[in-house]
Design a protein around this motif. Structure first.
Motif, PDB file in Angstrom:
ATOM      1  N   ARG A 177       0.836  -1.215   0.000  1.00  0.00           N
ATOM      2  CA  ARG A 177       0.000   0.000   0.000  1.00  0.00           C
ATOM      3  C   ARG A 177       0.862   1.253   0.000  1.00  0.00           C
ATOM      4  NH1 ARG A 177      -3.231  -2.721   3.885  1.00  0.00           N
ATOM      5  NH2 ARG A 177      -2.567  -1.295   5.511  1.00  0.00           N
ATOM      6  N   GLY A 178       1.884   1.280   0.843  1.00  0.00           N
ATOM      7  CA  GLY A 178       2.754   2.450   0.903  1.00  0.00           C
ATOM      8  C   GLY A 178       3.452   2.704  -0.422  1.00  0.00           C
ATOM      9  N   ALA A 179       3.942   1.640  -1.040  1.00  0.00           N
ATOM     10  CA  ALA A 179       4.608   1.782  -2.328  1.00  0.00           C
ATOM     11  C   ALA A 179       3.609   2.192  -3.415  1.00  0.00           C
ATOM     12  CB  ALA A 179       5.302   0.479  -2.707  1.00  0.00           C
ATOM     13  N   LEU A 180       2.400   1.645  -3.370  1.00  0.00           N
ATOM     14  CA  LEU A 180       1.354   2.027  -4.320  1.00  0.00           C
ATOM     15  C   LEU A 180       1.017   3.506  -4.178  1.00  0.00           C
ATOM     16  CD1 LEU A 180      -0.937   1.526  -6.383  1.00  0.00           C
ATOM     17  CD2 LEU A 180      -2.360   0.815  -4.434  1.00  0.00           C
ATOM     18  N   GLU A 181       0.849   3.951  -2.951  1.00  0.00           N
ATOM     19  CA  GLU A 181       0.536   5.366  -2.713  1.00  0.00           C
ATOM     20  C   GLU A 181       1.630   6.259  -3.287  1.00  0.00           C
ATOM     21  OE1 GLU A 181      -0.025   5.398   1.520  1.00  0.00           O
ATOM     22  OE2 GLU A 181      -1.824   4.152   1.352  1.00  0.00           O
ATOM     23  N   ALA A 182       2.891   5.886  -3.075  1.00  0.00           N
ATOM     24  CA  ALA A 182       4.008   6.666  -3.617  1.00  0.00           C
ATOM     25  C   ALA A 182       3.967   6.664  -5.150  1.00  0.00           C
ATOM     26  CB  ALA A 182       5.338   6.115  -3.111  1.00  0.00           C
ATOM     27  N   TYR A 183       3.658   5.524  -5.731  1.00  0.00           N
ATOM     28  CA  TYR A 183       3.563   5.430  -7.188  1.00  0.00           C
ATOM     29  C   TYR A 183       2.452   6.347  -7.715  1.00  0.00           C
ATOM     30  CZ  TYR A 183       3.044   3.691 -11.886  1.00  0.00           C
ATOM     31  OH  TYR A 183       2.958   3.621 -13.255  1.00  0.00           O
ATOM     32  N   VAL A 184       1.295   6.307  -7.071  1.00  0.00           N
ATOM     33  CA  VAL A 184       0.166   7.145  -7.505  1.00  0.00           C
ATOM     34  C   VAL A 184       0.514   8.627  -7.357  1.00  0.00           C
ATOM     35  CG1 VAL A 184      -2.224   7.803  -6.959  1.00  0.00           C
ATOM     36  CG2 VAL A 184      -1.594   5.379  -7.132  1.00  0.00           C
ATOM     37  N   VAL A 185       1.159   8.996  -6.261  1.00  0.00           N
ATOM     38  CA  VAL A 185       1.582  10.390  -6.056  1.00  0.00           C
ATOM     39  C   VAL A 185       2.495  10.833  -7.205  1.00  0.00           C
ATOM     40  CG1 VAL A 185       2.988  11.908  -4.592  1.00  0.00           C
ATOM     41  CG2 VAL A 185       1.232  10.444  -3.565  1.00  0.00           C
ATOM     42  N   GLY A 186       3.433   9.970  -7.600  1.00  0.00           N
ATOM     43  CA  GLY A 186       4.325  10.288  -8.721  1.00  0.00           C
ATOM     44  C   GLY A 186       3.573  10.421 -10.028  1.00  0.00           C
ATOM     45  N   THR A 187       2.612   9.549 -10.254  1.00  0.00           N
ATOM     46  CA  THR A 187       1.794   9.620 -11.468  1.00  0.00           C
ATOM     47  C   THR A 187       1.019  10.925 -11.500  1.00  0.00           C
ATOM     48  OG1 THR A 187       1.598   7.213 -11.509  1.00  0.00           O
ATOM     49  CG2 THR A 187      -0.025   8.457 -12.782  1.00  0.00           C
ATOM     50  N   LEU A 188       0.418  11.297 -10.378  1.00  0.00           N
ATOM     51  CA  LEU A 188      -0.325  12.555 -10.300  1.00  0.00           C
ATOM     52  C   LEU A 188       0.588  13.745 -10.578  1.00  0.00           C
ATOM     53  CD1 LEU A 188      -2.448  11.697  -7.146  1.00  0.00           C
ATOM     54  CD2 LEU A 188      -3.355  12.040  -9.466  1.00  0.00           C
ATOM     55  N   ARG A 189       1.786  13.713 -10.011  1.00  0.00           N
ATOM     56  CA  ARG A 189       2.755  14.795 -10.241  1.00  0.00           C
ATOM     57  C   ARG A 189       3.071  14.916 -11.736  1.00  0.00           C
ATOM     58  NH1 ARG A 189       7.161  12.767  -8.418  1.00  0.00           N
ATOM     59  NH2 ARG A 189       6.426  12.725  -6.286  1.00  0.00           N
ATOM     60  N   ASN A 190       3.310  13.771 -12.377  1.00  0.00           N
ATOM     61  CA  ASN A 190       3.619  13.772 -13.805  1.00  0.00           C
ATOM     62  C   ASN A 190       2.464  14.292 -14.655  1.00  0.00           C
ATOM     63  OD1 ASN A 190       6.137  12.719 -13.250  1.00  0.00           O
ATOM     64  ND2 ASN A 190       5.537  10.608 -13.691  1.00  0.00           N
ATOM     65  N   LEU A 191       1.255  14.126 -14.176  1.00  0.00           N
ATOM     66  CA  LEU A 191       0.065  14.613 -14.884  1.00  0.00           C
ATOM     67  C   LEU A 191      -0.280  16.061 -14.497  1.00  0.00           C
ATOM     68  CD1 LEU A 191      -2.098  11.383 -14.560  1.00  0.00           C
ATOM     69  CD2 LEU A 191      -1.033  12.271 -16.657  1.00  0.00           C
ATOM     70  N   LYS A 192       0.576  16.662 -13.683  1.00  0.00           N
ATOM     71  CA  LYS A 192       0.399  18.043 -13.204  1.00  0.00           C
ATOM     72  C   LYS A 192      -0.884  18.203 -12.381  1.00  0.00           C
ATOM     73  CE  LYS A 192       3.394  20.090 -16.655  1.00  0.00           C
ATOM     74  NZ  LYS A 192       4.238  18.959 -16.604  1.00  0.00           N
ATOM     75  N   CYS A 193      -1.181  17.143 -11.618  1.00  0.00           N
ATOM     76  CA  CYS A 193      -2.323  17.112 -10.705  1.00  0.00           C
ATOM     77  C   CYS A 193      -1.800  16.694  -9.333  1.00  0.00           C
ATOM     78  CB  CYS A 193      -3.386  16.120 -11.188  1.00  0.00           C
ATOM     79  SG  CYS A 193      -4.130  16.535 -12.762  1.00  0.00           S
TER      80      CYS A 193
END
Length: 151
Positions: free
Chosen positions: A29-45
Protein backbone atom coordinates in the motif's frame (compact mmCIF):
# COMPACT_ATOMS: atom_id res chain seq x y z
CA UNK A 1 -8.27 37.96 -19.95
CA UNK A 2 -5.30 36.37 -21.76
CA UNK A 3 -4.38 33.95 -18.97
CA UNK A 4 -6.36 30.88 -17.91
CA UNK A 5 -6.32 30.25 -14.18
CA UNK A 6 -8.04 27.55 -12.16
CA UNK A 7 -7.90 25.73 -8.87
CA UNK A 8 -10.05 22.64 -8.68
CA UNK A 9 -9.56 20.26 -5.77
CA UNK A 10 -10.90 16.72 -6.16
CA UNK A 11 -11.56 13.93 -3.71
CA UNK A 12 -11.36 10.74 -5.77
CA UNK A 13 -12.04 7.21 -4.61
CA UNK A 14 -12.30 3.84 -6.30
CA UNK A 15 -12.07 0.23 -5.20
CA UNK A 16 -10.37 -2.92 -6.30
CA UNK A 17 -12.38 -5.12 -8.64
CA UNK A 18 -15.23 -6.66 -6.64
CA UNK A 19 -13.71 -4.97 -3.56
CA UNK A 20 -11.23 -7.82 -3.14
CA UNK A 21 -8.71 -7.09 -0.36
CA UNK A 22 -5.72 -7.21 -2.72
CA UNK A 23 -3.89 -4.48 -0.79
CA UNK A 24 -3.48 -6.26 2.57
CA UNK A 25 0.26 -5.63 2.75
CA UNK A 26 1.10 -2.26 4.36
CA UNK A 27 4.35 -2.26 2.36
CA UNK A 28 2.51 -2.71 -0.93
CA UNK A 29 0.00 0.00 0.00
CA UNK A 30 2.75 2.45 0.90
CA UNK A 31 4.61 1.78 -2.33
CA UNK A 32 1.35 2.03 -4.32
CA UNK A 33 0.54 5.37 -2.71
CA UNK A 34 4.01 6.67 -3.62
CA UNK A 35 3.56 5.43 -7.19
CA UNK A 36 0.17 7.14 -7.51
CA UNK A 37 1.58 10.39 -6.06
CA UNK A 38 4.32 10.29 -8.72
CA UNK A 39 1.79 9.62 -11.47
CA UNK A 40 -0.33 12.55 -10.30
CA UNK A 41 2.75 14.79 -10.24
CA UNK A 42 3.62 13.77 -13.80
CA UNK A 43 0.06 14.61 -14.88
CA UNK A 44 0.40 18.04 -13.20
CA UNK A 45 -2.32 17.11 -10.70
CA UNK A 46 -0.33 17.14 -7.46
CA UNK A 47 -1.54 14.97 -4.60
CA UNK A 48 -2.50 16.66 -1.37
CA UNK A 49 -2.89 13.23 0.26
CA UNK A 50 -3.25 9.71 -1.12
CA UNK A 51 -4.17 6.76 1.11
CA UNK A 52 -5.21 3.20 0.41
CA UNK A 53 -6.68 0.40 2.48
CA UNK A 54 -7.14 -3.28 1.62
CA UNK A 55 -9.83 -2.74 -1.00
CA UNK A 56 -9.78 0.89 -2.17
CA UNK A 57 -7.91 4.16 -2.45
CA UNK A 58 -8.65 7.81 -1.73
CA UNK A 59 -6.90 10.67 -3.52
CA UNK A 60 -7.14 14.37 -2.74
CA UNK A 61 -5.47 16.33 -5.50
CA UNK A 62 -5.44 19.52 -7.50
CA UNK A 63 -6.82 19.02 -11.01
CA UNK A 64 -4.71 20.52 -13.77
CA UNK A 65 -6.66 22.78 -16.10
CA UNK A 66 -5.33 20.78 -19.07
CA UNK A 67 -6.73 17.31 -18.25
CA UNK A 68 -10.22 15.95 -17.82
CA UNK A 69 -11.26 13.99 -14.77
CA UNK A 70 -11.90 10.94 -16.98
CA UNK A 71 -8.41 11.11 -18.54
CA UNK A 72 -6.79 11.61 -15.12
CA UNK A 73 -8.50 8.51 -13.74
CA UNK A 74 -7.77 6.46 -16.85
CA UNK A 75 -4.06 7.23 -16.48
CA UNK A 76 -3.90 6.71 -12.71
CA UNK A 77 -5.89 3.49 -12.69
CA UNK A 78 -4.28 1.82 -15.70
CA UNK A 79 -0.68 2.66 -14.79
CA UNK A 80 -1.07 1.76 -11.10
CA UNK A 81 -2.83 -1.51 -11.96
CA UNK A 82 0.07 -2.51 -14.20
CA UNK A 83 2.53 -1.43 -11.50
CA UNK A 84 0.83 -3.53 -8.78
CA UNK A 85 0.90 -6.65 -10.97
CA UNK A 86 4.68 -6.28 -11.42
CA UNK A 87 5.40 -6.10 -7.68
CA UNK A 88 6.61 -9.14 -5.77
CA UNK A 89 3.69 -8.84 -3.33
CA UNK A 90 1.26 -7.76 -6.05
CA UNK A 91 -1.34 -10.23 -7.23
CA UNK A 92 -1.23 -11.01 -10.95
CA UNK A 93 -5.04 -10.76 -11.11
CA UNK A 94 -5.17 -7.25 -9.62
CA UNK A 95 -7.62 -4.79 -11.17
CA UNK A 96 -9.37 -1.63 -10.10
CA UNK A 97 -13.13 -1.40 -10.45
CA UNK A 98 -14.36 0.12 -13.71
CA UNK A 99 -15.89 3.22 -12.14
CA UNK A 100 -14.86 5.86 -9.63
CA UNK A 101 -16.19 8.67 -7.53
CA UNK A 102 -14.85 12.19 -8.02
CA UNK A 103 -16.10 14.94 -5.74
CA UNK A 104 -15.30 18.64 -5.77
CA UNK A 105 -13.84 20.03 -2.55
CA UNK A 106 -14.01 23.71 -1.66
CA UNK A 107 -10.81 25.33 -0.41
CA UNK A 108 -12.43 25.79 3.01
CA UNK A 109 -12.95 22.00 3.31
CA UNK A 110 -9.57 20.75 2.05
CA UNK A 111 -8.11 20.27 5.54
CA UNK A 112 -11.19 18.39 6.77
CA UNK A 113 -11.14 16.02 3.76
CA UNK A 114 -7.38 15.58 4.16
CA UNK A 115 -7.88 14.44 7.77
CA UNK A 116 -10.72 12.15 6.72
CA UNK A 117 -8.46 10.46 4.17
CA UNK A 118 -5.55 10.27 6.62
CA UNK A 119 -7.76 8.31 9.06
CA UNK A 120 -8.92 5.63 6.61
CA UNK A 121 -7.56 2.67 8.60
CA UNK A 122 -9.48 3.70 11.69
CA UNK A 123 -12.55 4.73 9.70
CA UNK A 124 -12.86 1.36 7.98
CA UNK A 125 -12.93 -0.56 11.23
CA UNK A 126 -16.51 0.76 11.49
CA UNK A 127 -17.78 1.14 7.93
CA UNK A 128 -17.37 -0.74 4.65
CA UNK A 129 -16.22 0.90 1.42
CA UNK A 130 -19.68 0.39 -0.07
CA UNK A 131 -21.38 2.21 2.81
CA UNK A 132 -18.74 4.94 2.73
CA UNK A 133 -19.21 5.41 -1.02
CA UNK A 134 -22.99 5.59 -0.69
CA UNK A 135 -22.58 8.30 1.98
CA UNK A 136 -20.21 10.28 -0.27
CA UNK A 137 -22.68 10.08 -3.16
CA UNK A 138 -25.52 11.23 -0.92
CA UNK A 139 -23.52 14.07 0.67
CA UNK A 140 -22.63 15.35 -2.79
CA UNK A 141 -26.18 15.05 -4.12
CA UNK A 142 -25.30 12.44 -6.73
CA UNK A 143 -28.15 10.23 -7.84
CA UNK A 144 -27.17 6.64 -8.53
CA UNK A 145 -28.60 3.25 -9.34
CA UNK A 146 -27.22 0.59 -7.01
CA UNK A 147 -27.27 -1.95 -9.87
CA UNK A 148 -24.55 -0.02 -11.75
CA UNK A 149 -22.29 1.23 -8.99
CA UNK A 150 -20.46 -2.00 -8.15
CA UNK A 151 -18.39 -4.41 -10.19
Amino acid sequence: MPQSLAKVVLHITFSTKHRKPFLRSPELRGALEAYVVGTLRNLKCPSIITRSVEDHIHILCNLSRTITIAKLLEEVKSSSSEWVKKQEQGPADFYWQNGYGAFSVSESNVEQVKQYIANQDEHHRKISFQDEFRLLLERHGIEYDERYVWD
